[in-house]
Design a protein around this motif. Sequence first.
Motif, short mmCIF file in Angstrom:
data_model
loop_
_atom_site.label_atom_id
_atom_site.label_comp_id
_atom_site.label_asym_id
_atom_site.label_seq_id
_atom_site.Cartn_x
_atom_site.Cartn_y
_atom_site.Cartn_z
N LYS A 62 0.79 -1.24 0.00
CA LYS A 62 0.00 0.00 0.00
C LYS A 62 0.82 1.29 0.00
CE LYS A 62 -0.48 0.57 5.03
NZ LYS A 62 -1.43 0.67 6.17
N HIS A 63 2.13 1.23 0.09
CA HIS A 63 2.90 2.46 0.20
C HIS A 63 2.71 3.36 -1.03
CE1 HIS A 63 5.82 0.71 3.42
NE2 HIS A 63 4.65 1.05 3.91
N MET A 64 2.74 4.67 -0.80
CA MET A 64 2.39 5.65 -1.83
C MET A 64 3.22 5.50 -3.10
SD MET A 64 2.04 9.01 0.64
CE MET A 64 1.88 10.13 -0.75
N ASP A 65 4.50 5.20 -2.93
CA ASP A 65 5.38 5.14 -4.10
C ASP A 65 5.18 3.88 -4.93
OD1 ASP A 65 6.51 4.01 -1.69
OD2 ASP A 65 8.38 3.66 -2.77
N HIS A 66 4.25 3.04 -4.53
CA HIS A 66 3.94 1.82 -5.28
C HIS A 66 2.49 1.81 -5.79
CE1 HIS A 66 7.66 -0.36 -4.12
NE2 HIS A 66 7.60 0.48 -3.12
N ILE A 67 1.58 2.41 -5.02
CA ILE A 67 0.16 2.23 -5.33
C ILE A 67 -0.46 3.41 -6.09
CG2 ILE A 67 -0.73 3.23 -3.17
CD1 ILE A 67 -2.75 0.93 -3.08
N LEU A 68 0.04 4.62 -5.88
CA LEU A 68 -0.66 5.78 -6.46
C LEU A 68 -0.60 5.80 -7.99
CD1 LEU A 68 0.17 8.68 -3.97
CD2 LEU A 68 -1.87 7.25 -4.12
N GLY A 69 0.52 5.37 -8.56
CA GLY A 69 0.60 5.30 -10.02
C GLY A 69 -0.42 4.36 -10.62
N LYS A 97 -6.28 -5.83 1.61
CA LYS A 97 -6.20 -4.46 2.10
C LYS A 97 -5.78 -3.50 0.99
CE LYS A 97 -5.36 -5.50 6.98
NZ LYS A 97 -4.41 -5.35 8.13
N VAL A 98 -4.84 -3.94 0.14
CA VAL A 98 -4.42 -3.12 -0.99
C VAL A 98 -5.59 -2.89 -1.94
CG1 VAL A 98 -3.11 -3.23 -3.15
CG2 VAL A 98 -1.96 -3.59 -0.98
N LEU A 99 -6.33 -3.93 -2.23
CA LEU A 99 -7.45 -3.81 -3.15
C LEU A 99 -8.56 -2.94 -2.57
CD1 LEU A 99 -7.63 -7.43 -4.59
CD2 LEU A 99 -6.36 -5.45 -5.45
N CYS A 100 -8.76 -3.00 -1.27
CA CYS A 100 -9.75 -2.14 -0.62
C CYS A 100 -9.36 -0.67 -0.77
CB CYS A 100 -9.89 -2.49 0.86
SG CYS A 100 -10.87 -3.98 1.17
N ILE A 101 -8.06 -0.37 -0.65
CA ILE A 101 -7.59 1.00 -0.82
C ILE A 101 -7.85 1.47 -2.24
CG2 ILE A 101 -5.52 2.45 -0.89
CD1 ILE A 101 -4.43 0.74 1.44
N HIS A 107 -13.61 5.03 -6.00
CA HIS A 107 -14.96 5.56 -5.80
C HIS A 107 -14.96 6.98 -5.26
CE1 HIS A 107 -16.15 1.31 -6.32
NE2 HIS A 107 -17.30 1.83 -6.72
N MET A 108 -13.87 7.38 -4.61
CA MET A 108 -13.79 8.75 -4.12
C MET A 108 -13.32 9.73 -5.20
SD MET A 108 -12.36 8.57 -0.19
CE MET A 108 -10.95 7.55 -0.54
N LEU A 109 -12.46 9.25 -6.11
CA LEU A 109 -11.78 10.15 -7.03
C LEU A 109 -12.27 10.09 -8.47
CD1 LEU A 109 -8.13 9.56 -5.77
CD2 LEU A 109 -9.65 11.44 -5.16
#
Length: 267
Positions: A62-69, A97-101, A107-109
């Motif tokens: 889930k870390h930002m440098d892996h998931i946000l892209g 947990k990663v998939l839930c994020i 759905h938010m963005l």
Amino acid sequence: MKLTMLGTGNALVTECYNTCFALSDDRNHFLVDGGGGNGILKQLKAAGIDWRDIHDIFVTHKHMDHILGVMWVIRVIAQALKRGAYEGEVRIYGHKKVLCILDDMSHMLLSKKETEFIGKRIIFVPVSDGDVYEIIGHKTTFFNIHSSKTKQHGFTMYLDRTVKLSCCGDEPYNETERMYVQGSKWLLHEAFCLDSEAERYAPYEKHHSTVKDACTAAEQLHVDNLVLYHTEDSDIRSRKARYTAEGKQYYSGNLYVPDDLETIDIS
């Protein structure tokens, strides 16, 4: 079969992109992580990889440098689906947990017209330790790396019936992974910094390893080819030479310290 390093740096780099890569077999691509932003789209374009040909994505953690892209890849695919410009479906693998994020952020963005494809043609595939899937035509086993920071998975892909490539995510090799990793022809492993500069970068405080650590593990696992990534970027121009020089003291196989967008033939 080829490996394209889309990014090679750690979370806070500015001289290269965050670590993520693609495994490609002809026009079939398996994207692993996405870095920390929409720079993933630029990297894919520069690498000559059409995101419309990506149908399998794996998010290690889930870390930002892996998931946000990955969110940006989901966005462009969702928009293309809305226009009828993307064929088939995209499967996104990761632990629950990663998939839930990813689901929550989508759905938010994203717009309702984009998120309506989630669960239909944007498929979230939860993985657990030992789960096996066929990805771009190759048997792939996911494994829990037993991270000391946050839950994270790596994977082993069989390039043919006996030859395998293994990815340990972005934490040091853990003995619990031996049954999957040992004897791999290719091993992808993080190396936050040189061992000689460990005091400067404090890799162990961040649950990372040095070049020496990664190379020592690869030697013990009888790996033929070792690829190092997720590094610092203090002197990016000399990184390859510096890391190779230290690594060769501890590892007798073929050592790769790729730059961003470098492609390695792993056939």
